[in-house]
Write an enzyme that holds these catalytic residues in place. Structure first.
Site, mmCIF file in Angstrom:
data_model
loop_
_atom_site.group_PDB
_atom_site.id
_atom_site.type_symbol
_atom_site.label_atom_id
_atom_site.label_comp_id
_atom_site.label_asym_id
_atom_site.label_seq_id
_atom_site.Cartn_x
_atom_site.Cartn_y
_atom_site.Cartn_z
ATOM 1 N N PHE A 147 0.860 -1.186 0.000
ATOM 2 C CA PHE A 147 0.000 0.000 0.000
ATOM 3 C C PHE A 147 0.888 1.225 0.000
ATOM 4 O O PHE A 147 1.638 1.472 0.941
ATOM 5 C CB PHE A 147 -0.956 0.057 1.208
ATOM 6 C CG PHE A 147 -1.869 1.251 1.111
ATOM 7 C CD1 PHE A 147 -3.048 1.188 0.391
ATOM 8 C CD2 PHE A 147 -1.517 2.468 1.691
ATOM 9 C CE1 PHE A 147 -3.875 2.303 0.253
ATOM 10 C CE2 PHE A 147 -2.333 3.592 1.553
ATOM 11 C CZ PHE A 147 -3.512 3.498 0.840
ATOM 12 N N ASP A 235 9.339 3.234 2.097
ATOM 13 C CA ASP A 235 8.104 3.948 2.423
ATOM 14 C C ASP A 235 7.821 3.733 3.900
ATOM 15 O O ASP A 235 7.297 2.699 4.305
ATOM 16 C CB ASP A 235 6.946 3.442 1.555
ATOM 17 C CG ASP A 235 5.621 4.155 1.880
ATOM 18 O OD1 ASP A 235 5.573 4.880 2.893
ATOM 19 O OD2 ASP A 235 4.647 3.970 1.118
ATOM 20 N N LYS A 276 2.144 11.097 7.322
ATOM 21 C CA LYS A 276 1.356 10.809 8.525
ATOM 22 C C LYS A 276 1.888 11.512 9.785
ATOM 23 O O LYS A 276 1.700 12.699 9.929
ATOM 24 C CB LYS A 276 1.221 9.293 8.713
ATOM 25 C CG LYS A 276 0.406 8.679 7.555
ATOM 26 C CD LYS A 276 -0.172 7.328 7.838
ATOM 27 C CE LYS A 276 -1.220 6.970 6.786
ATOM 28 N NZ LYS A 276 -0.854 5.862 5.904
#
Ligand SMILES: *Cc1c(COP(=O)(O)O)cnc(C)c1O
Length: 428
Positions: A147, A235, A276
């Protein structure tokens, strides 16, 4: 505490979203209006422990006073200039961030998906200009069940039919190998040879259900890349910023917390992607970090964003990163994570609802002993909410548990008690 929703009930508010909003999410039936630390409250005033933390964006806890102060102070001075001009927050932020994570340079963006897109563009351009890949032939290797966000290019290399279906034609240039499969990775690297520009990987697959790879997967994958002059792109949008018990997951079992001393457990990425929790969930901030030899491929006019690197984002991100260090959130996540998994493994002995408990730090999941098509995990989450704890199923039968990292051991104890009670009283 008064609510500020003009006296609309939870039911009214859910109806509004249902009627006027696109149905691109399927939320749990809880309408939140306030948050503080590890707690959120719904519009009727019911208090919950937040065990999702906005997919690990709110690591520093809801409405952290230091981050909110940075936001409101900066909001009174200057919010957006665009990058057509310099601003007084960006340079100091870039210096702080690059020193914090140990890179020469940062390219600031807003959402996680934008940062992934940025990393892809940098990697391709580096591949053509530095590695000498023939124009248009660059390959980026990705992993199954990944993802990395929701843009057209990113979903082009997703293996999730919902994420991908009917959104084609898809962006070419990506080759997928199974996650945690070094042999498959090596084969792909050999097959595509000098055309491989990069490997894009999550050090733990969060959305896939907190899938933790074997200890040697990430370090060995990075080494395979290094040996072939392929960029290793981490990531860490979900795993980074103390979530998994170290500043980054690629720090391995280093516990320096921040300002990495670069222990020998550290796997050095060529490109690091953050989002985030870099803003503590207060404002959309994302970043791509790399050293000069890579970042130098980007010149004026070749990439950017109106809001990227805006003064509000910079002020918020500096405060959010200071909180991580000041409050030793990495250490707390590591300590509480060990306690949480031990408690949940004990619970697994007492119920046949639990197949598996897995995770690192405070990024954990319980795999429910039922099929992904069953509603067991969903119904458990509904019961958890009723008992005052918010968590969300993923992939049907997996429940992720990721509270804010500012949690105390006493609070965690109460949370474990809620989860234990819910599982032990649950009737299918
Ligand atoms: C959430 C996430 C993204 C996308 O971030 P957005 O801000 O939602 O665009 C990318 N990669 C990983 C690993 C994520 O968890």
């Amino acid at each position: 505490m008064e609510t500020i929703t003009n006296n609309l009930s939870s039911a009214d508010l859910m109806q509004l979203e249902d009627k006027y909003g696109a149905h691109n999410y399927h939320p749990l039936a809880v309408v939140l209006s306030r948050g503080e630390g590890v707690y959120v409250w719904d519009v009727e005033g019911k208090q919950y422990f937040d065990f999702l933390s906005a997919y690990s964006a709110v690591n520093q806890g809801h409405c952290h006073p230091k981050i909110i102060k940075a936001l409101t102070d900066q909001a009174q001075n200057l919010t957006l200039t665009s990058r057509a001009f310099y601003n007084d927050q960006l340079g100091p932020y870039e210096q702080y961030l690059t020193q914090y994570f140990g890179f020469d340079k940062v390219l600031p963006m807003n959402s996680g998906a934008e940062a992934v897109e940025t990393a892809i563009k940098i990697t391709r351009k580096w591949g053509y200009e530095q590695k000498g890949i023939p124009n248009g032939e660059a390959i980026i290797i990705v992993c199954g069940q990944n993802f990395h966000g929701r843009t057209t290019t990113i979903i082009s290399f997703s293996s999730d039919p919902d994420a991908k279906g009917n959104f084609g034609p898809y962006t070419p240039g990506f080759v997928s190998v199974p996650y945690n499969d070094l042999e498959a990775l090596q084969t792909a690297l050999d097959t595509h040879g000098d055309n491989v520009a990069g490997l894009l990987v999550e050090p733990i697959q969060g959305e896939a259900g907190v899938f933790v790879p074997d200890e040697d997967f990430i370090p060995t994958a990075a080494k395979l890349c290094k040996d072939r002059n392929v960029l290793f792109i981490a990531d860490e949008i979900q795993t980074g910023i103390a979530r998994t018990g170290a500043l980054l997951r690629i720090c391995g079992d280093c516990s320096c917390g921040a300002t990495c001393e670069r222990q020998d457990t550290y796997t050095e990425p060529d490109v690091l992607i953050l989002g985030k929790a870099i803003s503590g969930g207060v404002y959309p901030v994302s970043a791509v970090l790399a050293n000069n030899s890579i970042m130098q491929v980007i010149h004026p006019g070749q990439h950017g964003s109106t809001f990227g690197g805006n003064p509000l984002a910079c002020a918020v991100a500096v405060a959010a990163l200071e909180v991580v260090k000041d409050e030793k959130l990495a250490e707390n996540a590591r300590r509480l994570g060990n306690i949480f998994r031990a408690r949940m493994n004990q619970l697994a002995q007492k119920t046949n609802l639990i197949n598996l408990v897995r995770g690192k730090g405070l990024l954990n999941a319980i795999v429910i002993n039922d099929s992904p098509e069953s509603s067991t995990a969903w119904n458990l989450c509904v019961q958890l909410a009723e008992n005052g704890l918010l968590a969300k199923p993923t992939h049907g039968n997996i429940i992720r548990f990721a509270p804010p990292l500012v949690m105390t051991e006493t609070q965690l104890d109460s949370c474990c008690a809620i989860i234990e009670k819910t599982f032990l009283e649950f009737k299918k």
